[in-house]
Write an enzyme that holds these catalytic residues in place. Structure first.
Site, short mmCIF file in Angstrom:
data_model
loop_
_atom_site.label_atom_id
_atom_site.label_comp_id
_atom_site.label_asym_id
_atom_site.label_seq_id
_atom_site.Cartn_x
_atom_site.Cartn_y
_atom_site.Cartn_z
N ASP A 179 0.85 -1.18 0.00
CA ASP A 179 0.00 0.00 0.00
C ASP A 179 0.90 1.25 0.00
O ASP A 179 1.87 1.30 -0.74
CB ASP A 179 -0.96 -0.04 1.20
N TYR B 74 -3.62 11.19 1.17
CA TYR B 74 -4.04 10.98 -0.21
C TYR B 74 -4.03 12.29 -0.99
O TYR B 74 -3.58 12.34 -2.14
CB TYR B 74 -5.44 10.35 -0.25
N HIS C 277 -4.61 -7.82 0.00
CA HIS C 277 -3.92 -6.56 0.17
C HIS C 277 -3.14 -6.45 1.48
O HIS C 277 -2.07 -5.85 1.52
CB HIS C 277 -4.95 -5.43 0.08
#
Length: 486
Positions: free
Chosen positions: A255, A405, A462
């Protein structure tokens, strides 16, 4: 007669003198020209092989202006996670006052976190989950904080209890992502620091593990200034490793941790012995990629794809556009207006749990979308899942984690410093079948120029370290073993 001879003789002599002077000039100019062209050729050849790097630079993320005088406190301070009756009572009060919207019939997790199952999670959270006990679990590894570029950086540092004779301990920095935390690594740490005890190998590869919290996540202080991205994080983590006394070390990430550790390898390749990833960022597109995608389904061997690549990548529109759009709605919010959505999440533990745990459902296995309980308890325990949520809750770090982000994605990816720099350090890639997107080795090579191992993992998604710690540990060891033999 002499009048005729002398001028002719003089002309002949003058002509020879000029010819001699010209040849002398050539004798000097030609070698100089050859040397010049040769030098340019050597420079061009060397520049082609010269490793490009990201400029390390410096930063200040503390509150207000950077102090003009005084050196930053570089001490490493022991840290302990604590809780209180007040903290737990406040949580319980909020859980008891939660409001729910009934789910649509047969919706499962197609509309997000199913509220019927959410009631069950919250009931367990309120009546059975023991936060004090989980704090003790979190404190079983040594925690520390240190101040870097004006903010306090939290990390755990675990050393092996036993070192086999003649074996070198390899420093390994492991970096989490969103919506995870340092807690993701708690099950893999003992496998890496004490592999012989867990029947992983004969102890030929042993690690000491450092797991920092990304600034703005958990117990690492959030940046007070705009612009804190993965490159700034990479620089801070290099400074952390240097402060701990390491000159060379291995890196591992998934990630955001994947991009941060990749930036670390691009920034100071001389300090990175090897880079291991379980998620790969490849933002470069173009004609070559388009041709690879078009031909890959029919003649994969022609564009360097394997049968397994084809199975995981096609049908391309469904797996790389539709499914990615379905799972990335959160990303568009967090990359634009994170503080707006974050207000509600920071105020409601139930909303926070739904927002975070939904990712641990479909990012672990895409088929869990069809399950009423999101398949969450088939891979994790509620204690494990809620402990990760609590790290965000008690630190009020959901908003600052979401801002990461915006700081990274609001820019044109083709114009960022790392977009123009490849990765030359030895690299290992563990490709898990349930990852959000699959990156074939042939595509990864566009960025990672020195792939030592590329593994098609048999299962997992993930959150690899959290879900399949043994598989990931084995792949890390296999990679490091090969690098050490180079």
């Amino acid at each position: 007669m002499w009048q005729e001879i002398l001028p002719n003789t003089w002309e002949t002599i003058s002509s020879r003198i000029r010819s001699f002077e010209y040849s002398q000039k050539n004798a000097v100019l030609v070698p100089v020209a050859v040397l010049g062209v040769g030098g340019m050729l050597v420079y061009w050849l060397r520049s082609r092989h010269k490793i490009k790097t990201i400029e390390m630079g410096d930063g200040w993320w503390g509150s207000g202006e950077r102090p003009l005088k005084g050196k930053e406190d570089e001490s490493i301070r022991p840290f302990k996670i604590e809780t209180s009756d007040k903290e737990i009572e406040d949580l319980h009060c909020r859980l008891e006052q939660a409001r729910y919207t009934p789910p649509l019939e047969g919706a499962a997790f197609h509309y997000g976190f199913n509220s019927s199952y959410l009631r069950k999670v919250v009931a367990y959270w309120r009546n059975q989950f023991d936060w004090r006990k989980q704090v003790e679990v979190l404190n079983k590894y040594p925690h520390f904080q240190t101040t870097i570029e004006g903010i306090d950086i939290h990390f755990i540092h675990v050393k092996p209890s036993y070192i086999p004779h003649g074996r070198a301990v390899q420093p390994l920095l492991m970096v989490h992502g969103w919506p995870g935390s340092f807690y993701e690594f708690y099950k893999i740490i003992p496998l890496l620091t004490e592999p012989a005890k867990h029947d992983l190998n004969e102890g030929d590869v042993v690690f000491e593990v450092i797991c920092p919290s990304i600034p703005g996540y958990g117990f690492s202080e959030a940046p007070h200034q705009k612009g804190f991205d993965t490159i700034a994080t990479a620089r801070i983590f290099h400074k952390l490793m240097n402060r701990l006394g390491f000159k060379e070390y291995y890196l591992q990430g998934g990630d955001w941790g994947s991009r941060i550790t990749t930036n670390m390898a691009q920034m100071l390749p001389q300090s990175v012995k090897g880079l291991h990833l379980n998620f790969v960022f490849v933002s470069r597109q173009g004609l070559r990629r388009m041709i690879s995608v078009m031909l890959g389904a029919y003649v994969p061997w022609l564009v360097g794809l394997t049968r397994e690549d084809v199975r995981r990548t096609y049908p391309f529109i469904q797996k790389n556009i539709y499914e990615l759009l379905r799972e990335s709605g959160y990303l568009h919010i967090q990359a634009t207006k994170p503080d707006t959505a974050g207000c509600g999440l920071n105020d409601s533990p139930v909303g926070l749990a739904a927002y975070i745990l939904e990712k641990f459902s479909t990012w672990t296995d895409k088929s869990f979308l069809h399950k009423d309980d999101g398949g969450l308890e088939s891979k994790y325990s509620l204690d494990e899942l809620l402990t990760n949520v609590m790290i965000y809750w008690v630190t009020s770090s959901i908003v600052s984690s979401m801002r990461f982000y915006k700081e990274n994605i609001s820019k044109d990816p083709g114009l960022t410093a790392d977009a123009r720099v490849g990765v030359d350090v030895p690299t290992g890639i563990a490709a898990f079948p349930q990852e959000l997107v699959h990156t074939p080795r042939a595509w990864a090579k566009e960025i990672f120029k020195n792939i030592i191992t590329y593994s098609y993992m048999p299962r997992g998604g993930h959150f690899a370290a959290f879900e399949e710690p043994k598989l990931l540990a084995q792949d890390i060891m296999r990679f490091v073993r090969k690098v050490e033999q180079l």
